[in-house]
Design a protein around this motif. Sequence first.
Motif, mmCIF file in Angstrom:
data_model
loop_
_atom_site.group_PDB
_atom_site.id
_atom_site.type_symbol
_atom_site.label_atom_id
_atom_site.label_comp_id
_atom_site.label_asym_id
_atom_site.label_seq_id
_atom_site.Cartn_x
_atom_site.Cartn_y
_atom_site.Cartn_z
ATOM 1 N N GLU A 1 -2.524 4.718 2.542
ATOM 2 C CA GLU A 1 -2.140 3.345 2.414
ATOM 3 C C GLU A 1 -0.692 3.160 3.195
ATOM 4 O OE1 GLU A 1 -1.073 -0.638 2.122
ATOM 5 O OE2 GLU A 1 -2.988 0.131 1.636
ATOM 6 N N TYR B 1 1.618 0.614 2.618
ATOM 7 C CA TYR B 1 2.348 0.473 2.009
ATOM 8 C C TYR B 1 3.200 1.547 0.547
ATOM 9 C CZ TYR B 1 1.597 -3.611 4.677
ATOM 10 O OH TYR B 1 2.364 -4.692 6.036
ATOM 11 N N ARG B 2 3.544 0.790 0.360
ATOM 12 C CA ARG B 2 3.809 1.190 -1.365
ATOM 13 C C ARG B 2 2.346 1.055 -2.885
ATOM 14 N NH1 ARG B 2 8.852 -1.552 0.267
ATOM 15 N NH2 ARG B 2 10.799 -0.333 -0.470
ATOM 16 N N ASN C 1 -1.016 -7.478 -4.184
ATOM 17 C CA ASN C 1 0.652 -8.455 -3.122
ATOM 18 C C ASN C 1 0.411 -9.964 -2.948
ATOM 19 O OD1 ASN C 1 2.330 -6.258 -2.223
ATOM 20 N ND2 ASN C 1 0.073 -5.425 -1.677
ATOM 21 N N THR D 1 0.398 6.707 -0.397
ATOM 22 C CA THR D 1 0.752 5.856 0.354
ATOM 23 C C THR D 1 1.647 6.459 1.616
ATOM 24 O OG1 THR D 1 2.514 5.995 -1.501
ATOM 25 C CG2 THR D 1 0.354 5.301 -2.429
ATOM 26 N N ARG D 2 3.054 4.790 1.880
ATOM 27 C CA ARG D 2 3.323 5.030 2.796
ATOM 28 C C ARG D 2 3.408 6.342 4.061
ATOM 29 N NH1 ARG D 2 9.015 4.306 0.584
ATOM 30 N NH2 ARG D 2 9.637 2.944 1.941
ATOM 31 N N ARG E 1 1.311 5.386 7.837
ATOM 32 C CA ARG E 1 1.179 4.694 8.269
ATOM 33 C C ARG E 1 0.547 5.664 9.810
ATOM 34 N NH1 ARG E 1 2.204 -0.755 8.267
ATOM 35 N NH2 ARG E 1 3.832 -0.888 6.463
ATOM 36 N N THR F 1 -7.985 -1.255 7.130
ATOM 37 C CA THR F 1 -7.167 -2.181 7.420
ATOM 38 C C THR F 1 -7.404 -3.435 7.455
ATOM 39 O OG1 THR F 1 -6.729 -1.061 9.240
ATOM 40 C CG2 THR F 1 -5.903 -0.140 7.475
ATOM 41 N N THR G 1 10.771 -4.977 -4.032
ATOM 42 C CA THR G 1 10.984 -6.233 -2.512
ATOM 43 C C THR G 1 11.519 -7.361 -3.042
ATOM 44 O OG1 THR G 1 8.501 -6.196 -3.078
ATOM 45 C CG2 THR G 1 9.268 -4.438 -1.407
ATOM 46 N N GLU H 1 5.470 -7.766 -0.646
ATOM 47 C CA GLU H 1 5.420 -7.015 0.482
ATOM 48 C C GLU H 1 4.261 -6.358 1.667
ATOM 49 O OE1 GLU H 1 5.357 -2.645 -0.140
ATOM 50 O OE2 GLU H 1 3.501 -2.410 -0.885
ATOM 51 N N GLN H 2 3.161 -7.909 1.398
ATOM 52 C CA GLN H 2 3.060 -7.796 2.693
ATOM 53 C C GLN H 2 2.641 -9.775 2.058
ATOM 54 O OE1 GLN H 2 -1.151 -4.978 2.827
ATOM 55 N NE2 GLN H 2 -0.376 -4.137 0.985
#
Length: 613
Positions: A58, A60-61, A69, A140-141, A143, A181, A357, A362-363
């Motif tokens: 993933e 994102y966080r 989100n 997570t986090r 990319r 995604t 955030t 965050e998305q």
Amino acid sequence: MTQRFLQRAVVFVCLMFSPLPCAHAVEHASVVIYGGTPAGIAAALAAGRSGDDVLLVEPYRRIGGLTTNGLSHTDFRTFEGLSGTYLELTRRVQTYYRDKYGEDSPQAQGNFRGTHAEPHVNQLLFEQMLSEAGNIRVLTRHRLVDVTVADESPRQVTEVIFEDADGKRVSVHGLIWIDATYEGDLMAAAGIEYRVGREARAEYGESLAPETADEQVQGYNFRPIMTQEPDNLVRPDAPEGYRREDYLPVIPLLEAGRFDSIFCRQTGGIYKAHRPTLPNGKYDVNDVSRGLVRLSLPDINNAWPDGDAAVRREIFAEHVRHNVGLLHFLQNDPAVPKKYQEESRTWGFCRDEFANTDHLPEQLYIREARRMVGQYIFTEKDTDVADGDSRTVLRTDAIAMGDYGPNCHGTDHDGPRFGGRHTGEFYKRVPPYQIRYGTIVPKECGNLLVPVACSASHVGFCALRLEPIWTSLGQAAGHAAHLALATQQPVQKVPIAELQRELHADGSSTIYVSDVLPGDDDYEAVQWWGTLGGLHGLHGPQARPGERGRNITGQYYEAFPGHAAELDEPLDDQLKQRWLKLAEENGLSTKPLAMAKTRGEFIRQAYAMLDRP
């Protein structure tokens, strides 16, 4: 293909137990999923629960995509349209609120049968579901940085490099890959054909398409979670880059009384506070369709799908300035008329959501980005009504279904940002529709599935882009991945009938049936028979195609009429003959079926004849 797959499996085992000289970490899994969206989670659960070793990556966080989100006001029409992993989530939501607050509490009574949960609750439950499987690992986090594709026939994704927030890289090796995604980043990096933008009307004969093709994508915005509860309310500060003069054009509209309020239930405002509410006094806030002031900014989104990290950060920041800066302006600027300012100041972000955030998700809500050009392209015609029927056209290779209908919040903007209008906006009523397996399958790559940035025209995608539908497609991708591994075949050759059996056993629907639901004794049999075509023609056409049941509240309705199996109904001679012919075409003995007296008796006997593992 079998020999090549076995060779790759040997290499995979060697990699698992051999140290590699490399500058970064190495991970291995049978099934690797990029994107912890609900579709990605459903895929992980389907493959993991089937016994495969799964790695979910993933960027994102938090996992959960938009469902964790801000998009807590779930987009579906009827409860009968929910199935599979998404339905499982809603049932867990109900249990969570009942156990935490009590059976008769407002929270237990006010989660709309589990479909309206606070974002942090959805996140917690998704994490629990993945943890319970035991063989699903989550990063997570991380990319995507690079993809290696073996030039075989069919082509194969062999390695993907991911990078974490600190710049550390991990090399991931897998046998089957799933891109879950919203943007289709893995698909694009693997060289799969895709489109961005709208097709011309003539290309697929779609009534909702523009006359000429363009590169416009549907607008994005935030789905902030907001409240009027004073103890949990946080008013936003001015975002970075805030300029008062950017928002002054809204003042003449307010002074002219063009808005009933700043926050509205459906229309007449700037921020749509969806009803029914979420537990604990929270609201999922969204763009106001066809409004004078919009939260979505389709005119700046076209660069997002193919944009690099810097481009996406710039677009994201502009959305923060617009979505958050406008609210800060309305709440604090002395030029805002008093009644609007007083109302807007009763609203704020939730202190107990998105603490990392600034209480904003965050998305962004990426409604549409890349779309694969796969084995089958889902278009507006896939939502058309079958001749003389209440149902849409039959798809016997369906692996999911949806009940929402094509809808687009706009792809461009004419006139000023405040007071102009979006273009490319449409909303169409259709009956529930089926989604074919080829919609998630590339033409060539033999070990990649794409359930979110799936194969559809722009108009077709506007019917598929809802989280419950994406989740069903993800669940199908997970089971297809398992079958590809088990049969040592590329994903293009997964046995559809076996995939459908696994989905039905997992409570995931391939056709809409309003009176036989997941968990019912006859569910699997009715899904099987209906997907073969047995339920088409039971009811005549509706007065209006896409006619809905009685409205419950907002966008939610009772079951679509003309979509019940009615198993206790007598089996009249005309229907019996048609069903006997269908049974014969599918290799079933018709002699014992000819004695059936009711629809249910016929379907149960036919299903019992199947040679199932």
